[in-house]
Motif scaffolding. Structure first.
Motif, mmCIF file in Angstrom:
data_model
loop_
_atom_site.group_PDB
_atom_site.id
_atom_site.type_symbol
_atom_site.label_atom_id
_atom_site.label_comp_id
_atom_site.label_asym_id
_atom_site.label_seq_id
_atom_site.Cartn_x
_atom_site.Cartn_y
_atom_site.Cartn_z
ATOM 1 N N LEU A 123 0.818 -1.206 0.000
ATOM 2 C CA LEU A 123 0.000 0.000 0.000
ATOM 3 C C LEU A 123 0.857 1.264 0.000
ATOM 4 N N TRP A 124 1.979 1.223 0.753
ATOM 5 C CA TRP A 124 2.812 2.412 0.919
ATOM 6 C C TRP A 124 4.102 2.363 0.107
ATOM 7 N N ASN A 125 4.198 1.424 -0.823
ATOM 8 C CA ASN A 125 5.351 1.339 -1.725
ATOM 9 C C ASN A 125 6.665 1.164 -0.959
ATOM 10 N N VAL A 126 6.621 0.365 0.091
ATOM 11 C CA VAL A 126 7.817 0.026 0.866
ATOM 12 C C VAL A 126 8.171 -1.428 0.563
ATOM 13 N N THR A 127 9.434 -1.687 0.282
ATOM 14 C CA THR A 127 9.855 -3.039 -0.092
ATOM 15 C C THR A 127 10.695 -3.667 1.012
ATOM 16 N N PHE A 128 10.174 -4.730 1.601
ATOM 17 C CA PHE A 128 10.949 -5.519 2.553
ATOM 18 C C PHE A 128 11.738 -6.583 1.791
ATOM 19 N N ASN A 129 12.924 -6.868 2.263
ATOM 20 C CA ASN A 129 13.770 -7.867 1.625
ATOM 21 C C ASN A 129 13.815 -9.126 2.491
ATOM 22 N N PRO A 130 13.024 -10.150 2.170
ATOM 23 C CA PRO A 130 13.005 -11.375 2.993
ATOM 24 C C PRO A 130 14.351 -12.077 3.051
ATOM 25 N N HIS A 141 8.356 -23.663 14.016
ATOM 26 C CA HIS A 141 8.200 -23.753 12.569
ATOM 27 C C HIS A 141 8.805 -22.520 11.885
ATOM 28 N N PRO A 142 9.317 -22.711 10.675
ATOM 29 C CA PRO A 142 9.880 -21.570 9.935
ATOM 30 C C PRO A 142 8.817 -20.508 9.660
ATOM 31 N N LEU A 143 9.254 -19.272 9.632
ATOM 32 C CA LEU A 143 8.345 -18.165 9.331
ATOM 33 C C LEU A 143 8.415 -17.831 7.849
ATOM 34 N N LEU A 144 7.258 -17.507 7.282
ATOM 35 C CA LEU A 144 7.168 -17.113 5.882
ATOM 36 C C LEU A 144 6.865 -15.624 5.779
ATOM 37 N N PHE A 145 7.542 -14.972 4.850
ATOM 38 C CA PHE A 145 7.278 -13.549 4.587
ATOM 39 C C PHE A 145 7.290 -13.353 3.078
ATOM 40 N N ASN A 146 6.134 -12.990 2.543
ATOM 41 C CA ASN A 146 5.991 -12.819 1.091
ATOM 42 C C ASN A 146 6.400 -14.101 0.359
ATOM 43 N N ASN A 147 5.899 -15.237 0.882
ATOM 44 C CA ASN A 147 6.136 -16.563 0.298
ATOM 45 C C ASN A 147 7.608 -16.979 0.318
ATOM 46 N N THR A 148 8.377 -16.380 1.213
ATOM 47 C CA THR A 148 9.790 -16.710 1.334
ATOM 48 C C THR A 148 10.093 -17.140 2.764
ATOM 49 N N HIS A 149 10.788 -18.268 2.906
ATOM 50 C CA HIS A 149 11.185 -18.723 4.237
ATOM 51 C C HIS A 149 12.259 -17.792 4.800
ATOM 52 N N LEU A 150 12.018 -17.279 5.999
ATOM 53 C CA LEU A 150 12.988 -16.402 6.643
ATOM 54 C C LEU A 150 14.080 -17.250 7.295
#
Length: 258
Positions: free
Chosen positions: A148-155, A171-180
């Motif tokens: 929404l705010w055009n901010v890009t997180f890098n998983p 369990h592993p955490l997922l962020f934007n369909n990427t395992h952290l």
């Protein structure tokens, strides 16, 4: 301000650890945080905080319609204007960025700590399943907010540390369909965190760093006056060594001295 932020963060970690709670810390990485601040969204947030009229007009030339040009040898590119980003290396830049991300914690259940573009998500619970559920939901909320705010997180550069006295499976955490990635250590605002929260990891790291720099001074013994070297030592390294001694056990001090 970074010291105050670190003190609050460390206090929360140790408080949860002493209460026999399992904690997971997500150190989020924002890609090109200062460069991607959308000016239209920034104006909206400034107005929401009551910054309007003459005050907004005063800020506008500093933030908006900034120009840039590239010089290579005798070649010069055309002048380009940017509709996003805030100046880096300034006092006002980090403050403006925090205004831009002011509502990042909306609907977030975990504790969230912001210092400039360093964002930390932290949650504690006795149940590993509930702990995972809350953080998964929060990471999903953050992803929606970032779009929404055009901010890009890098998983790929986001790190997770699990702090617990118990050997529970998390369990592993997922962020934007990427395992952290899970890690045992992570450096945050200059402080090295370890999964069992000892100080010796950071102290040894700091000691090695300081001693490397002190050894460099030795190469200037015959070139620079003694009083100049002593001034450099006191202003640059003495403070760090004092912090090492004041935050270290007697056994570790003896190890360092050897």
């Amino acid at each position: 301000m970074s010291k105050k932020s670190l003190l609050g963060t460390c206090h929360s970690f140790y408080q949860a650890y002493d209460s026999n709670l399992s904690s997971r810390i997500v150190f989020l990485d924002i890609s090109k945080a200062f460069d991607r601040v959308d000016h239209t969204c920034l104006i909206f947030n400034l107005q929401q905080l009551g910054i309007v009229g003459s005050l907004l007009n005063l800020l506008s030339p500093y933030l908006f319609r900034r120009s840039q040009v590239v010089l290579l040898g005798r070649s010069r590119s055309d002048l380009k204007f940017s509709n996003c980003g805030v100046p880096q290396g300034s006092v006002l830049g980090p403050l403006v960025f925090l205004i831009y991300v002011d509502d990042i914690a909306t609907n977030i259940k975990a504790s969230i700590c912001l210092f400039a573009d360093d964002t930390t998500l932290f949650y504690s619970d006795k149940c590993p399943v509930h702990l995972h559920s809350v953080l998964t939901q929060d990471l999903c909320m953050l992803h929606n907010w970032s779009e929404l705010w055009n901010v890009t997180f890098n998983p790929q550069k986001t790190a997770v540390i699990t702090i617990s006295k118990h050997r529970n499976d998390h369990h592993p955490l997922l962020f934007n369909n990427t395992h952290l990635s899970e890690t045992d250590t992570h450096k945050h605002l200059g402080l090295l965190f370890y999964h069992s929260l000892p100080w010796h990891t950071h102290v040894i790291h700091l000691h090695q760093k300081v001693m490397t720099k002190i050894n460099r001074l030795r190469s200037f013994v015959n070139l620079v006056p003694r009083h100049a070297l002593l001034t450099i030592y006191k202003r640059t390294y003495y403070r760090s060594l004092t912090m090492i001694v004041s935050s270290t056990t007697t056994v570790l001090i003896m190890t360092i001295e050897c």
